[in-house]
Design a protein around this motif. Structure first.
Motif, PDB file in Angstrom:
ATOM      1  N   GLU A 237       0.950  -1.041  -0.029  1.00  0.00           N
ATOM      2  CA  GLU A 237      -0.054  -0.108   0.159  1.00  0.00           C
ATOM      3  C   GLU A 237       0.802   1.240  -0.006  1.00  0.00           C
ATOM      4  OE1 GLU A 237      -4.148  -1.655   2.149  1.00  0.00           O
ATOM      5  OE2 GLU A 237      -2.873  -0.499   3.365  1.00  0.00           O
ATOM      6  N   GLN A 238       1.980   1.219   0.484  1.00  0.00           N
ATOM      7  CA  GLN A 238       2.667   2.451   0.831  1.00  0.00           C
ATOM      8  C   GLN A 238       4.047   2.616   0.280  1.00  0.00           C
ATOM      9  OE1 GLN A 238       2.489   2.914   5.026  1.00  0.00           O
ATOM     10  NE2 GLN A 238       0.292   2.149   4.724  1.00  0.00           N
ATOM     11  N   ARG A 239       4.728   1.458  -0.024  1.00  0.00           N
ATOM     12  CA  ARG A 239       5.905   1.725  -0.513  1.00  0.00           C
ATOM     13  C   ARG A 239       6.185   2.155  -1.999  1.00  0.00           C
ATOM     14  NH1 ARG A 239      11.619  -0.544   0.228  1.00  0.00           N
ATOM     15  NH2 ARG A 239      12.855   0.905  -0.656  1.00  0.00           N
ATOM     16  N   GLY A 240       7.026   3.208  -2.624  1.00  0.00           N
ATOM     17  CA  GLY A 240       6.908   3.553  -3.819  1.00  0.00           C
ATOM     18  C   GLY A 240       7.969   2.819  -4.514  1.00  0.00           C
ATOM     19  N   VAL A 241       7.582   2.391  -5.803  1.00  0.00           N
ATOM     20  CA  VAL A 241       8.231   1.482  -6.461  1.00  0.00           C
ATOM     21  C   VAL A 241       8.027   2.178  -8.081  1.00  0.00           C
ATOM     22  CG1 VAL A 241       8.602  -0.967  -7.318  1.00  0.00           C
ATOM     23  CG2 VAL A 241       7.596  -0.738  -5.203  1.00  0.00           C
ATOM     24  N   LEU A 242       9.545   2.283  -8.440  1.00  0.00           N
ATOM     25  CA  LEU A 242       9.671   2.747  -9.924  1.00  0.00           C
ATOM     26  C   LEU A 242      10.184   1.621 -10.725  1.00  0.00           C
ATOM     27  CD1 LEU A 242      10.490   6.434 -10.018  1.00  0.00           C
ATOM     28  CD2 LEU A 242       8.544   5.251 -10.864  1.00  0.00           C
ATOM     29  N   PHE A 243       9.681   1.344 -11.816  1.00  0.00           N
ATOM     30  CA  PHE A 243      10.181   0.412 -12.787  1.00  0.00           C
ATOM     31  C   PHE A 243      11.186   1.032 -14.034  1.00  0.00           C
ATOM     32  CE2 PHE A 243       6.856  -1.923 -10.853  1.00  0.00           C
ATOM     33  CZ  PHE A 243       7.340  -2.980 -10.281  1.00  0.00           C
ATOM     34  N   HIS A 244      12.167   0.302 -14.212  1.00  0.00           N
ATOM     35  CA  HIS A 244      12.952   0.589 -15.141  1.00  0.00           C
ATOM     36  C   HIS A 244      13.340  -0.379 -16.203  1.00  0.00           C
ATOM     37  CE1 HIS A 244      14.266   4.275 -12.609  1.00  0.00           C
ATOM     38  NE2 HIS A 244      13.968   3.351 -11.775  1.00  0.00           N
ATOM     39  N   GLY A 245      13.831   0.011 -17.576  1.00  0.00           N
ATOM     40  CA  GLY A 245      14.353  -1.021 -18.537  1.00  0.00           C
ATOM     41  C   GLY A 245      13.073  -1.766 -19.005  1.00  0.00           C
ATOM     42  N   LYS A 246      13.305  -2.625 -20.003  1.00  0.00           N
ATOM     43  CA  LYS A 246      12.236  -3.242 -20.694  1.00  0.00           C
ATOM     44  C   LYS A 246      12.132  -4.646 -20.238  1.00  0.00           C
ATOM     45  CE  LYS A 246      12.851  -0.476 -24.757  1.00  0.00           C
ATOM     46  NZ  LYS A 246      13.311  -0.258 -26.179  1.00  0.00           N
ATOM     47  N   PRO A 247      11.067  -5.123 -20.196  1.00  0.00           N
ATOM     48  CA  PRO A 247      10.728  -6.453 -19.838  1.00  0.00           C
ATOM     49  C   PRO A 247      11.055  -7.474 -20.903  1.00  0.00           C
ATOM     50  CG  PRO A 247       8.564  -5.450 -20.376  1.00  0.00           C
ATOM     51  CD  PRO A 247       9.606  -4.383 -20.516  1.00  0.00           C
ATOM     52  N   GLY A 248      11.533  -8.676 -20.740  1.00  0.00           N
ATOM     53  CA  GLY A 248      11.845  -9.645 -21.713  1.00  0.00           C
ATOM     54  C   GLY A 248      10.439 -10.075 -22.254  1.00  0.00           C
ATOM     55  N   ILE A 249      10.549 -10.283 -23.671  1.00  0.00           N
ATOM     56  CA  ILE A 249       9.200 -10.613 -23.953  1.00  0.00           C
ATOM     57  C   ILE A 249       9.149 -11.987 -24.826  1.00  0.00           C
ATOM     58  CG2 ILE A 249       7.124 -10.222 -25.743  1.00  0.00           C
ATOM     59  CD1 ILE A 249       7.507  -7.193 -24.982  1.00  0.00           C
ATOM     60  N   ASN A 250       8.753 -13.093 -24.428  1.00  0.00           N
ATOM     61  CA  ASN A 250       8.962 -14.361 -24.595  1.00  0.00           C
ATOM     62  C   ASN A 250       8.006 -14.708 -25.894  1.00  0.00           C
ATOM     63  OD1 ASN A 250      10.951 -15.274 -22.608  1.00  0.00           O
ATOM     64  ND2 ASN A 250       9.436 -15.448 -21.358  1.00  0.00           N
ATOM     65  N   PRO A 251       8.178 -15.744 -26.787  1.00  0.00           N
ATOM     66  CA  PRO A 251       7.469 -15.885 -27.764  1.00  0.00           C
ATOM     67  C   PRO A 251       5.924 -16.526 -27.256  1.00  0.00           C
ATOM     68  CG  PRO A 251       9.539 -17.348 -28.164  1.00  0.00           C
ATOM     69  CD  PRO A 251       9.612 -16.343 -26.693  1.00  0.00           C
ATOM     70  N   THR A 252       5.028 -16.353 -27.788  1.00  0.00           N
ATOM     71  CA  THR A 252       3.782 -16.764 -27.628  1.00  0.00           C
ATOM     72  C   THR A 252       3.625 -18.402 -27.524  1.00  0.00           C
ATOM     73  OG1 THR A 252       2.686 -15.072 -28.343  1.00  0.00           O
ATOM     74  CG2 THR A 252       1.145 -16.967 -28.080  1.00  0.00           C
ATOM     75  N   ARG A 253       3.087 -18.929 -26.536  1.00  0.00           N
ATOM     76  CA  ARG A 253       2.843 -20.392 -26.352  1.00  0.00           C
ATOM     77  C   ARG A 253       1.532 -20.867 -26.479  1.00  0.00           C
ATOM     78  NH1 ARG A 253       6.901 -22.196 -21.412  1.00  0.00           N
ATOM     79  NH2 ARG A 253       6.410 -24.247 -22.459  1.00  0.00           N
ATOM     80  N   THR A 254       1.288 -21.878 -26.904  1.00  0.00           N
ATOM     81  CA  THR A 254      -0.091 -22.608 -27.354  1.00  0.00           C
ATOM     82  C   THR A 254      -0.348 -23.450 -26.143  1.00  0.00           C
ATOM     83  OG1 THR A 254      -0.003 -22.134 -29.618  1.00  0.00           O
ATOM     84  CG2 THR A 254      -1.645 -23.642 -28.748  1.00  0.00           C
ATOM     85  N   TRP A 255      -1.504 -23.487 -25.348  1.00  0.00           N
ATOM     86  CA  TRP A 255      -1.749 -24.589 -24.429  1.00  0.00           C
ATOM     87  C   TRP A 255      -3.076 -25.412 -24.935  1.00  0.00           C
ATOM     88  CZ3 TRP A 255      -0.588 -27.178 -20.058  1.00  0.00           C
ATOM     89  CH2 TRP A 255      -1.491 -27.602 -19.520  1.00  0.00           C
ATOM     90  N   ARG A 256      -2.803 -26.463 -25.192  1.00  0.00           N
ATOM     91  CA  ARG A 256      -4.226 -27.561 -25.536  1.00  0.00           C
ATOM     92  C   ARG A 256      -4.281 -28.697 -24.556  1.00  0.00           C
ATOM     93  NH1 ARG A 256      -5.188 -23.725 -28.178  1.00  0.00           N
ATOM     94  NH2 ARG A 256      -4.943 -23.630 -30.458  1.00  0.00           N
ATOM     95  N   VAL A 257      -5.384 -28.699 -24.038  1.00  0.00           N
ATOM     96  CA  VAL A 257      -5.643 -29.539 -23.026  1.00  0.00           C
ATOM     97  C   VAL A 257      -5.370 -31.120 -23.486  1.00  0.00           C
ATOM     98  CG1 VAL A 257      -7.389 -30.516 -21.071  1.00  0.00           C
ATOM     99  CG2 VAL A 257      -7.374 -27.982 -22.142  1.00  0.00           C
TER     100      VAL A 257
END
Ligand code: WAQ
Ligand code: MG
Length: 257
Positions: A237-257
């Protein structure tokens, strides 16, 4: 910023900015409140709070993976599997999914904040079952916001909900004792949700509910060993958090039951 209509939540947003940018930012958020949803709000609250820059936690965003699933039932099955991988007990997983689906508030409705659940016993630990725990005071570093939005846009993740949820999950993953988060929106037309965990990052699941379903929510699963509830909630609720840099983006995965 938060906007309501007839006492019901319409929209909200959290930002951290420099002092000199606050007038323009509050104007932009008010504009968003007035135009973002189908209804005109009858209350818009913009609260400005001073944060001590030296106490802000600087962190990186989690990597993003998108799982394409054929239907919401398969999506929930996958969510269960990802939660178990993160250390949530099987009986807690099934009970938690059912609880979000049915409406986790005491009246069976949507909560404003998140549930907090013991990963082994399933016990609910948030002090107020109606409100839940509200995560606040987190943002992308002001100078990096445009680059992040461009990056997300480029990979088809330009919807504002993605960036907002990524930043929220990023902060949650820094909270002491967290093992995983489960989320899907209460917006009837937004069916993509996610499971986030410190090791696997932000794992989007394309369908976690049926279109038109007005239920949604968040669950923070925690490990109770050496865990302190007040410390956990104060961080979120209270701690300030700032994000830096770019997140890694993994290839889309497919899930079939
Ligand atoms: N802190 C804790 N819980 C919150 C907060 C907050 N600041 N804001 C919302 N919640 C809870 C509350 O119970 C809402 O009903 C629920 O979460 C859903 O909120 O990658 O848009 O803002 O495509 O509707 C996730 C996927 C979208 C994005 C989630 O959530 C993507 C979303 P919403
Ligand atoms: Mg919502």
């Amino acid at each position: 910023m938060r906007a309501t209509c007839c006492g019901r939540h319409l929209s909200g947003a959290e930002r951290i900015s420099r002092v000199e940018d606050i007038p323009a930012l509050t104007a932009a958020l008010t504009e968003r409140a007035m135009s973002h949803s189908a209804r005109i709000p009858d209350e818009v609250h913009c609260t400005v709070e001073r944060l001590d820059a030296s106490e802000i936690l600087h962190a990186e965003l989690p990597d993003i993976t998108t799982w394409d699933v054929p239907a919401w039932q398969a999506g929930r099955e996958l969510a269960g599997r990802l939660l178990k991988n993160a250390g949530v007990a099987a009986h807690v997983v099934s009970r938690s999914l059912a609880c979000l689906a049915e409406g986790p508030a005491p009246d069976g409705g949507v909560m404003r904040g998140a549930m907090v659940v013991d990963r082994l016993s399933g016990e609910r630990l948030e002090p107020d079952n109606r409100r839940g725990v509200r995560v606040s005071r987190m943002d992308v570093a002001p100078d990096e916001r445009v680059a992040l939005r461009n990056l997300l846009d480029k990979v088809g993740l330009g919807h504002h909900r993605v960036l907002e949820a990524l930043v929220l999950a990023g902060k949650v993953l820094k909270a002491p004792g967290i093992v995983a988060e489960l989320c899907w929106s209460d917006a009837p037309d937004y069916v993509t949700g996610y499971v986030a965990s410190p090791i696997e990052g932000y794992q989007r699941i394309t369908r976690l509910k049926e279109t038109g379903d007005p239920m949604g929510g968040r669950i923070f699963f925690i490990d109770r060993r050496n865990w302190d509830r007040d410390e956990f909630i104060a961080f979120l609720e209270q701690r300030g958090v700032l994000f830096h840099g770019k997140p890694g983006i993994n290839p889309t995965r497919t899930w079939r039951v």
